[in-house]
Design an enzyme around this catalytic site. Structure first.
Site, short mmCIF file in Angstrom:
data_model
loop_
_atom_site.label_atom_id
_atom_site.label_comp_id
_atom_site.label_asym_id
_atom_site.label_seq_id
_atom_site.Cartn_x
_atom_site.Cartn_y
_atom_site.Cartn_z
N LYS A 175 3.60 20.44 -3.24
CA LYS A 175 2.76 19.32 -3.70
C LYS A 175 2.76 18.28 -2.59
O LYS A 175 3.67 17.48 -2.47
CB LYS A 175 3.37 18.73 -4.97
CG LYS A 175 2.39 18.21 -5.98
CD LYS A 175 1.50 17.06 -5.54
CE LYS A 175 2.16 15.72 -5.51
NZ LYS A 175 1.37 14.69 -4.83
N GLU A 250 15.53 13.65 0.33
CA GLU A 250 15.48 12.91 1.60
C GLU A 250 14.64 11.66 1.32
O GLU A 250 13.43 11.76 1.14
CB GLU A 250 14.87 13.78 2.70
CG GLU A 250 15.71 15.03 2.94
CD GLU A 250 15.22 15.90 4.10
OE1 GLU A 250 14.05 15.81 4.48
OE2 GLU A 250 16.04 16.69 4.62
N CYS A 284 10.49 7.22 8.31
CA CYS A 284 11.68 6.95 7.49
C CYS A 284 12.86 6.54 8.36
O CYS A 284 13.71 5.76 7.94
CB CYS A 284 12.03 8.16 6.66
SG CYS A 284 12.30 9.64 7.66
N GLU A 386 12.98 -1.64 1.88
CA GLU A 386 12.22 -0.90 2.89
C GLU A 386 10.77 -1.38 2.87
O GLU A 386 10.14 -1.42 1.81
CB GLU A 386 12.27 0.60 2.57
CG GLU A 386 11.54 1.45 3.59
CD GLU A 386 11.46 2.91 3.16
OE1 GLU A 386 11.08 3.18 2.01
OE2 GLU A 386 11.76 3.78 4.00
#
Ligand code: NAD
Length: 482
Positions: A175, A250, A284, A386
């Site tokens: 996906k 992750e 990331c 973040e």
């Protein structure tokens, strides 16, 4: 190109169409078909049938040969993959040409090699009757795996999971992010051309809250591997707990760099510029907090600013372009909200902080300025959360202990970068970082055999090299009494 889910070796349409928009102009790229619940079920059934069929019984060499053909298939269509990835993400060709597409192909080659060369353990044991026994491990596919990923490095991050999953003999339902579905759609054709049996690789397209959630909740999955935000990671972990399925997560980061006064400042500037601004800050592993030892603080801030001023916005295919847009209008609004919060928190804006003036034909794109702040408190919201945009805050420090403490004071623990020419300090500080990946005098230097993942809220588990094999296989210990 028709953008629809790929199930059991064929593309399948649905009535519900949504649009993919260009991050560069805001214009329609193409509509795509959203997978129905029934199609998600069909994908899982096809993957199960393929696992129980020729793929599950195939020898390692034959499987590995097919995966090399998949890698060759991506390389053969390099320019098409490049164009599709840059159309979808808006990132410059100059970036995707060197990172995204080559790594997409490499992820199949490297994990094909890894599975071919893996050696498993054997233990001889004494027994009371003196004959002894032999234990050895047999590595089997884990089963049907759900693979879910983000939009920032679509081909690279998805193949980072699909490569080892298939190498280990699993079947997958992928996906991709609803923002970036072109290269995963193309991969279906490459799989067919390479001779991957139908049902081994499937995709289901659509919004995460619906199609993604339907997939992770499906009892037919044996494991889920996920890359994305920590909030969605928590939902994946919750869904995986039903039926006790394994999950590799992750997740997000709020990564720190520490620049000591004994650093080679040219290298530290070059590395920090990349780690803050590459891919418009949507990495990331990117740096959002920079700690600089006080004697070089002013020089460092001035030089980072000078480098940020050099970025050129533009179309991905323009060789002059060094910075693309953010992925979506929603994400741009999120990043701009942090730009506002930083000012509210008392930040000094060294550069940027807003939206650049763009020519009329690009005005509908999701552009934001590269931004540097100083002067924020360590507990200000933009220092804790973040942002995932082209921005960083720079804080001065006086001692090594203080720098390590501030860098580690984060709910996240994905990556860090230390800049120093003192070898003892490099080892000492490098090992103290509470992260999955601690770089010294480098950033984004990746050996795919090494463990990759995050500490704290940046994830659970490690992938890469034999760590990937641990996740994507189930071990059976065979104990034979001699
Ligand atoms: P996201 O969590 O919003 O989405 C990731 C994927 O999950 C998408 O495919 C989305 O459709 C799907 N999804 C959303 N809700 C879902 C649900 N309820 N059930 C199942 N699937 C669902 O993340 P994003 O905005 O696409 O990506 C940015 C994030 O990814 C950042 O936090 C970034 O740090 C992180 N990231 C981490 C790594 C890493 O290796 N640690 C790498 C790249 C990006």
């Amino acid at each position: 190109m028709k953008i629809s889910s790929f199930i059991n070796g064929v593309y399948v349409d649905s009535k519900e169409q949504r649009n993919i928009k260009s991050p560069v102009t805001g214009e329609l790229i193409t509509p795509y078909s959203v997978a129905t619940d029934a199609q998600v079920n069909e994908a899982v059934e096809a993957a199960r049938a393929a696992l129980n069929g020729p793929w599950g019984s195939m020898g390692i060499q034959e499987r590995v040969d097919i995966l090399y053909k998949v890698a060759d298939g991506i390389s053969a269509r390099f320019d098409e993959f490049l164009e599709a990835e840059c159309l979808d993400t808006g990132k410059p060709y100059s970036l995707a040409r060197h990172i995204d597409i080559p790594r997409g192909a490499a992820n199949f080659r490297i994990f094909a090699d890894t599975i071919k060369n893996v050696a498993d353990e054997a233990f001889h044991m004494p027994t009371p009757d003196g004959t002894g026994a032999l234990n050895y491990t047999v590595r089997k596919p884990k089963g049907v795996i759900g693979v879910i990923g983000p939009w920032n490095l679509p081909l690279l991050l998805m193949t980072w999971k699909i490569g080892p999953a298939l190498a280990c003999g699993n079947t997958v339902i992928v996906k991709p992010s609803e923002e970036t579905q072109l290269t995963m759609t193309m991969l279906g054709e490459v799989m067919n051309e390479a001779g991957v049996p139908p049902g081994v690789f499937n995709t289901v397209l659509g919004p995460g809250s619906r199609v993604g959630d339907k997939l992770i909740s499906h009892p037919g999955l044996d494991a889920i591997t996920f890359t994305g935000s920590t909030a969605t990671g928590e939902r994946v972990a919750e869904a995986a707990s039903v039926g006790l399925r394994d999950a590799s997560l992750e997740l997000g980061g709020k990564n720190a760099a520490i620049v000591f006064a004994d650093a080679d400042i040219d290298k530290a500037i070059e590395g920090t510029v990349r780690s803050v601004f590459v891919n418009c800050g949507q990495v990331c592993l990117g740096t959002e907090r920079v700690y600089v030892e006080r004697p070089i603080f002013d020089e460092f801030v001035a030089r980072l600013k000078a480098e940020a001023e050099k970025y050129k916005f533009g179309r991905p295919e323009d060789p002059e372009t060094t910075m693309g847009p953010l992925i979506s209008a929603t994400h741009r609004d999120k990043v701009l909200s942090y730009y506002e919060k930083a000012v509210e928190a008392g930040a000094t804006v060294v550069i940027g902080g807003g939206v650049p003036d763009m020519p009329a034909e690009l005005a509908g794109g999701n552009w934001v300025e590269p931004t540097i702040w100083t002067g924020m408190a360590e507990d200000a919201i933009p220092m804790r959360e973040e942002i995932f945009g082209p921005c960083c805050h720079i804080t001065p420090f006086d001692t090594e202990e203080e720098a390590v403490r501030m860098a580690n004071d984060s709910p996240y623990g994905l990556a860090s970068a230390i800049w120093t020419e003192n070898a003892s300090r490099a080892h000492r500080v490098g090992a103290q970082m509470e992260v999955g990946i601690s770089w010294v005098n480098s950033w984004f230097l990746r050996d795919l055999r090494t463990p990759f993942g995050g500490a704290k809220q940046s994830g659970i588990g490690r992938e890469g090299g034999h760590y990937s094999l641990e996740f994507y296989t189930e071990l059976t210990n065979v104990c034979i009494k001699l």
